[in-house]
Scaffold this motif. Structure first.
Motif, PDB file in Angstrom:
ATOM      1  N   THR A  61      40.310  49.718  45.075  1.00 30.85           N
ATOM      2  CA  THR A  61      41.508  49.208  44.242  1.00 30.85           C
ATOM      3  C   THR A  61      41.080  48.264  43.466  1.00 30.85           C
ATOM      4  O   THR A  61      41.357  48.156  42.325  1.00 30.85           O
ATOM      5  CB  THR A  61      42.723  48.981  45.231  1.00 30.85           C
ATOM      6  OG1 THR A  61      42.861  50.030  46.224  1.00 30.85           O
ATOM      7  CG2 THR A  61      44.111  48.922  44.483  1.00 30.85           C
ATOM      8  N   PHE A  85      43.677  37.321  37.477  1.00 27.11           N
ATOM      9  CA  PHE A  85      43.115  38.651  36.779  1.00 27.11           C
ATOM     10  C   PHE A  85      42.991  38.420  35.199  1.00 27.11           C
ATOM     11  O   PHE A  85      44.066  38.521  34.799  1.00 27.11           O
ATOM     12  CB  PHE A  85      43.610  39.774  37.339  1.00 27.11           C
ATOM     13  CG  PHE A  85      43.880  39.971  38.888  1.00 27.11           C
ATOM     14  CD1 PHE A  85      43.033  39.748  39.636  1.00 27.11           C
ATOM     15  CD2 PHE A  85      45.047  40.176  39.312  1.00 27.11           C
ATOM     16  CE1 PHE A  85      43.054  39.640  40.953  1.00 27.11           C
ATOM     17  CE2 PHE A  85      45.204  40.228  40.736  1.00 27.11           C
ATOM     18  CZ  PHE A  85      44.215  40.113  41.590  1.00 27.11           C
ATOM     19  N   GLN A  86      41.712  38.324  34.872  1.00 31.22           N
ATOM     20  CA  GLN A  86      41.871  38.158  33.629  1.00 31.22           C
ATOM     21  C   GLN A  86      42.239  38.922  32.602  1.00 31.22           C
ATOM     22  O   GLN A  86      42.150  38.850  31.321  1.00 31.22           O
ATOM     23  CB  GLN A  86      40.078  37.464  33.312  1.00 31.22           C
ATOM     24  CG  GLN A  86      39.466  36.177  33.849  1.00 31.22           C
ATOM     25  CD  GLN A  86      40.429  35.306  33.329  1.00 31.22           C
ATOM     26  OE1 GLN A  86      40.653  35.117  32.148  1.00 31.22           O
ATOM     27  NE2 GLN A  86      40.676  34.141  34.163  1.00 31.22           N
ATOM     28  N   ASN A  87      41.925  40.431  33.082  1.00 31.80           N
ATOM     29  CA  ASN A  87      42.374  41.517  32.488  1.00 31.80           C
ATOM     30  C   ASN A  87      43.845  41.904  32.473  1.00 31.80           C
ATOM     31  O   ASN A  87      44.383  42.964  31.817  1.00 31.80           O
ATOM     32  CB  ASN A  87      41.595  42.766  32.646  1.00 31.80           C
ATOM     33  CG  ASN A  87      41.717  43.242  34.171  1.00 31.80           C
ATOM     34  OD1 ASN A  87      41.944  42.281  34.914  1.00 31.80           O
ATOM     35  ND2 ASN A  87      41.870  44.226  34.389  1.00 31.80           N
ATOM     36  N   LYS A  88      44.562  40.894  32.955  1.00 32.45           N
ATOM     37  CA  LYS A  88      45.991  41.143  33.045  1.00 32.45           C
ATOM     38  C   LYS A  88      46.918  40.056  32.590  1.00 32.45           C
ATOM     39  O   LYS A  88      46.469  38.732  32.641  1.00 32.45           O
ATOM     40  CB  LYS A  88      46.625  41.406  34.583  1.00 32.45           C
ATOM     41  CG  LYS A  88      45.652  42.650  35.187  1.00 32.45           C
ATOM     42  CD  LYS A  88      46.352  43.503  36.293  1.00 32.45           C
ATOM     43  CE  LYS A  88      45.505  44.521  36.733  1.00 32.45           C
ATOM     44  NZ  LYS A  88      45.863  45.681  35.856  1.00 32.45           N
ATOM     45  N   TYR A  91      48.101  35.961  28.524  1.00 32.37           N
ATOM     46  CA  TYR A  91      46.906  36.154  29.222  1.00 32.37           C
ATOM     47  C   TYR A  91      46.599  34.952  29.895  1.00 32.37           C
ATOM     48  O   TYR A  91      46.456  33.789  29.254  1.00 32.37           O
ATOM     49  CB  TYR A  91      45.850  36.796  28.643  1.00 32.37           C
ATOM     50  CG  TYR A  91      46.129  38.194  28.166  1.00 32.37           C
ATOM     51  CD1 TYR A  91      45.625  39.130  29.264  1.00 32.37           C
ATOM     52  CD2 TYR A  91      46.537  38.789  27.188  1.00 32.37           C
ATOM     53  CE1 TYR A  91      45.832  40.743  29.081  1.00 32.37           C
ATOM     54  CE2 TYR A  91      46.921  40.112  27.000  1.00 32.37           C
ATOM     55  CZ  TYR A  91      46.511  41.205  28.018  1.00 32.37           C
ATOM     56  OH  TYR A  91      46.464  42.398  27.978  1.00 32.37           O
ATOM     57  N   PRO A 127      37.794  47.311  34.730  1.00 29.56           N
ATOM     58  CA  PRO A 127      38.501  46.965  33.430  1.00 29.56           C
ATOM     59  C   PRO A 127      37.722  45.899  32.718  1.00 29.56           C
ATOM     60  O   PRO A 127      37.472  45.946  31.442  1.00 29.56           O
ATOM     61  CB  PRO A 127      39.730  46.676  33.512  1.00 29.56           C
ATOM     62  CG  PRO A 127      40.148  47.414  35.022  1.00 29.56           C
ATOM     63  CD  PRO A 127      38.811  47.243  35.490  1.00 29.56           C
ATOM     64  N   GLN A 128      37.506  44.830  33.398  1.00 31.07           N
ATOM     65  CA  GLN A 128      36.722  43.578  32.796  1.00 31.07           C
ATOM     66  C   GLN A 128      35.340  43.917  32.387  1.00 31.07           C
ATOM     67  O   GLN A 128      34.707  43.424  31.639  1.00 31.07           O
ATOM     68  CB  GLN A 128      36.868  42.255  33.863  1.00 31.07           C
ATOM     69  CG  GLN A 128      38.236  41.989  34.110  1.00 31.07           C
ATOM     70  CD  GLN A 128      38.395  40.874  34.905  1.00 31.07           C
ATOM     71  OE1 GLN A 128      37.402  39.634  34.737  1.00 31.07           O
ATOM     72  NE2 GLN A 128      39.267  40.597  35.803  1.00 31.07           N
ATOM     73  N   GLU A 169      50.907  42.752  40.325  1.00 26.21           N
ATOM     74  CA  GLU A 169      49.845  43.495  40.704  1.00 26.21           C
ATOM     75  C   GLU A 169      49.532  43.896  42.290  1.00 26.21           C
ATOM     76  O   GLU A 169      49.636  44.941  42.947  1.00 26.21           O
ATOM     77  CB  GLU A 169      48.299  42.930  40.613  1.00 26.21           C
ATOM     78  CG  GLU A 169      47.043  43.699  40.614  1.00 26.21           C
ATOM     79  CD  GLU A 169      47.026  44.827  39.799  1.00 26.21           C
ATOM     80  OE1 GLU A 169      47.911  44.894  38.847  1.00 26.21           O
ATOM     81  OE2 GLU A 169      46.404  45.958  40.227  1.00 26.21           O
ATOM     82  N   ARG A 221      42.777  38.785  25.462  1.00 24.68           N
ATOM     83  CA  ARG A 221      42.447  38.032  26.729  1.00 24.68           C
ATOM     84  C   ARG A 221      41.404  36.862  26.403  1.00 24.68           C
ATOM     85  O   ARG A 221      41.261  35.901  27.025  1.00 24.68           O
ATOM     86  CB  ARG A 221      41.536  39.186  27.432  1.00 24.68           C
ATOM     87  CG  ARG A 221      42.294  40.307  27.725  1.00 24.68           C
ATOM     88  CD  ARG A 221      41.312  41.197  28.667  1.00 24.68           C
ATOM     89  NE  ARG A 221      42.222  42.344  28.498  1.00 24.68           N
ATOM     90  CZ  ARG A 221      41.618  43.449  28.936  1.00 24.68           C
ATOM     91  NH1 ARG A 221      40.472  43.691  29.208  1.00 24.68           N
ATOM     92  NH2 ARG A 221      42.440  44.611  29.021  1.00 24.68           N
ATOM     93  N   ARG A 237      41.113  48.441  39.506  1.00 24.95           N
ATOM     94  CA  ARG A 237      42.197  47.779  38.634  1.00 24.95           C
ATOM     95  C   ARG A 237      41.609  46.425  38.216  1.00 24.95           C
ATOM     96  O   ARG A 237      42.353  46.079  37.111  1.00 24.95           O
ATOM     97  CB  ARG A 237      43.228  47.263  39.739  1.00 24.95           C
ATOM     98  CG  ARG A 237      43.779  48.619  40.451  1.00 24.95           C
ATOM     99  CD  ARG A 237      45.185  48.970  40.024  1.00 24.95           C
ATOM    100  NE  ARG A 237      46.070  48.377  39.353  1.00 24.95           N
ATOM    101  CZ  ARG A 237      46.973  48.813  38.692  1.00 24.95           C
ATOM    102  NH1 ARG A 237      47.247  49.992  38.391  1.00 24.95           N
ATOM    103  NH2 ARG A 237      47.949  47.851  38.152  1.00 24.95           N
ATOM    104  N   ILE A 238      40.660  45.755  38.803  1.00 21.88           N
ATOM    105  CA  ILE A 238      40.231  44.560  38.511  1.00 21.88           C
ATOM    106  C   ILE A 238      38.849  44.335  38.012  1.00 21.88           C
ATOM    107  O   ILE A 238      38.564  44.132  36.692  1.00 21.88           O
ATOM    108  CB  ILE A 238      40.450  43.569  39.250  1.00 21.88           C
ATOM    109  CG1 ILE A 238      41.837  43.490  40.064  1.00 21.88           C
ATOM    110  CG2 ILE A 238      40.314  42.043  39.071  1.00 21.88           C
ATOM    111  CD1 ILE A 238      42.922  43.199  39.265  1.00 21.88           C
ATOM    112  N   SER A 274      43.792  33.266  29.983  1.00 21.04           N
ATOM    113  CA  SER A 274      42.901  32.337  29.182  1.00 21.04           C
ATOM    114  C   SER A 274      43.868  31.611  28.170  1.00 21.04           C
ATOM    115  O   SER A 274      43.257  30.827  27.397  1.00 21.04           O
ATOM    116  CB  SER A 274      41.743  33.258  28.567  1.00 21.04           C
ATOM    117  OG  SER A 274      42.378  34.168  27.707  1.00 21.04           O
ATOM    118  N   GLN A 280      36.931  37.136  40.722  1.00 22.05           N
ATOM    119  CA  GLN A 280      38.323  38.056  40.780  1.00 22.05           C
ATOM    120  C   GLN A 280      38.280  39.093  41.708  1.00 22.05           C
ATOM    121  O   GLN A 280      39.435  39.539  42.106  1.00 22.05           O
ATOM    122  CB  GLN A 280      37.865  38.613  39.343  1.00 22.05           C
ATOM    123  CG  GLN A 280      37.670  37.929  37.996  1.00 22.05           C
ATOM    124  CD  GLN A 280      38.989  37.549  37.709  1.00 22.05           C
ATOM    125  OE1 GLN A 280      39.870  38.421  37.627  1.00 22.05           O
ATOM    126  NE2 GLN A 280      39.278  36.459  37.293  1.00 22.05           N
TER     127      GLN A 280
END
Lengths: 254, 234
Positions: free
Chosen positions: B140, A95-98, A139, B148-149, A106, B229, B144-145, A141, B127
């Motif tokens: 979900t 998950f790129q945002n985490k 992250y 946000p992206q 998660e 990120r 959650r995934i 990346s 993703q």
């Protein structure tokens, strides 16, 4: 012994292309099954029908006694089946945002409803096991491919699934990073968890697999122990494939 | 004609015009909220699998993007009350600001929808697959995934849309709302147009300054939101 995974008469078409032609496969608890085969033999598609990322058109999938008809199923049933499995992807798909830690947490938090503090502790433990303690707050990346894939393995492992599906886990890696990921997978294999691995790494298959399946053109051509399949393949198609892969130059000159 | 342009009087008009700033902000904020909600609805219909909502969403976007906002304002301000009257609804008591908010919301929602669709589609499909593979439900996974992206991807376009919407609020003067532009016109009319160039330059400066601030906010949000990120190198 009871079967952990059963695939029964799996058929799958994309448009007019009939690509999986009635695949049957039984996998016992603790088996490490490696699926080999030339590119385009739809090994990955077969793997993805197990957790319904690709839904088969006909047949049935059973994981640890929970059986699902590919033709007729509800979303809730698919989710229940997926919760018995976990997957490691070719492109890691973290998950790129985490952060790495959040990636591993998660599933525990959102799916297993484990309290955050406990989930964090479990996640840190498992990340230590794959050698990523120092990278918890990075992250995806910011990490190398090998590190990302080890995090991907941690994310799958922590769910304590009945079976882990590996989809060409080293194919996207730089050659010098393949070793670290294969070593991690080997360690996982030794814990006795059931695994299905699609890969092109023959030496890895020889070392780790309890069973090898050779696929071509959407069906299983031959299966058996590594010593049988890799040393004395019976089918000419398996022989040709192994020759090509172990000695690419000789095969090219034919 | 004698040249009466007095640039030194321009700063003096700024506070005067700025008195209408709350009206412009009210129009902007309400239109922004409605256009985001409407845009989300249109996006959901547009990327869904059902045929009819999809067709309606696409038709809506094509219509709203093709029609100039000023034309839309006249159509709705002049046409809607008549239409309503013919079915027995009296809209004469509705304030002009409401009409402007409605028009700007409609016209901006199409841009918002396109922005949302593009951002949603820009999130790698791996993703979602990863989210499903750990057993998440569709909602979900979205919350959650995916969202946000997609939001991070949308920030620059969102900033741009807000700036466009802000500039479009100046069309409110066309039906007599006293926003920044309406105020400028009122000041200019009071002196029979003698100082109109100075007043409009003052108004231009206000819009320009506000846009610079909005742009800065957008960049700042993007930087904060996507912090860490992006790749450390390059």
């Amino acid at each position: 012994m009871a079967n952990m995974v059963e695939l029964n008469n799996i058929h799958k078409s994309f448009g007019k292309n009939h690509i999986l032609k009635g695949v049957n496969l039984n996998i016992e608890k603790g088996d490490v099954v490696v699926i080999l085969g030339p590119s385009g033999s739809d090994k990955t598609t077969l793997l993805r029908t197990v957790n319904f990322l690709d839904s088969a058109d006909d047949g049935s999938v059973t994981v640890n006694g929970f059986s699902l008809d590919c033709k007729k199923h509800s979303k809730t049933q698919v989710i229940e089946l997926r919760r018995k499995t976990a997957m490691v992807f070719q492109n890691y798909n973290l998950f790129q945002n985490k952060t790495i830690l959040e990636n591993v947490m998660e599933g525990l938090v959102t799916v297993k409803k484990i309290a955050k503090a406990d989930a964090e502790k479990m996640s840190r433990d498992i990340l230590a096991k794959v050698g990523l303690s120092e990278r918890c707050d990075f992250y995806p990346s910011q990490l190398s491919g090998g590190q990302q894939q080890r995090a991907g393995i941690a994310r799958a492992l922590i769910l304590d699934p009945d079976v882990i599906l590996f989809d060409e886990p080293t194919s996207a890696l730089d050659p010098e990073l393949v070793g670290e990921v294969l070593n991690t997978i080997k360690t996982v294999a030794q814990t006795g968890i059931t695994m299905i691995v699609v890969t092109h790494e023959i030496s890895f298959a020889r070392e780790v697999a309890s069973r090898i399946i050779f696929m071509e053109g959407g069906s299983i051509v031959e299966e058996g122990k590594p010593s049988e399949i890799l040393v004395n393949p019976k089918e000419p198609r398996t022989q040709r494939f192994l020759k090509r892969i172990t000695d690419p130059q000789a095969a090219g000159e034919e | 004609m004698e040249n009466t342009f007095k640039p030194e009087t321009i700063p003096g008009y700024i506070p005067n015009v700025l008195r209408a700033f709350p009206v412009t902000m009210e129009i902007l904020l309400i239109s922004l909220l409605i256009s985001l909600a409407l845009g989300a609805l249109v996006t959901a219909a547009g990327i869904g699998k059902r045929k009819w909502p999809k067709a309606i969403a696409n038709g809506y976007i094509a219509f709203m993007r093709g029609i100039p906002t000023l034309v839309l304002i006249f159509l709705i301000y002049l046409g809607l009350p008549q239409l309503a009257q013919s079915v027995g609804v009296d809209l004469t008591g509705v304030s002009k600001t409401v009409f402007i908010v409605a028009c700007l919301s409609l016209s901006s929602s199409a841009n918002m929808a396109e922005m949302m669709r593009a951002s949603y589609l820009a999130v790698d499909k791996g993703q979602r697959e990863a989210a499903y593979s750990v057993g998440m439900k569709e909602f979900t996974a979205f919350r959650r995934i995916i969202f946000p992206q997609a939001f991070g991807i949308a920030i620059p376009a969102l900033g741009n849309n807000v700036i466009m919407l802000f500039k479009d609020t100046s069309l409110a003067f066309a039906i007599g709302v006293i926003d920044l532009m309406g105020k400028a016109r009122a000041i200019s009319s009071a002196s029979y147009g003698a100082n109109r160039l100075e007043v409009y330059i003052a108004t231009g400066i206000i819009f320009w300054a506000a846009c610079i601030i909005l742009e800065y906010c957008s960049k700042f949000t993007e930087k904060i939101y996507t912090k860490g990120r992006k790749k450390a190198t390059s």
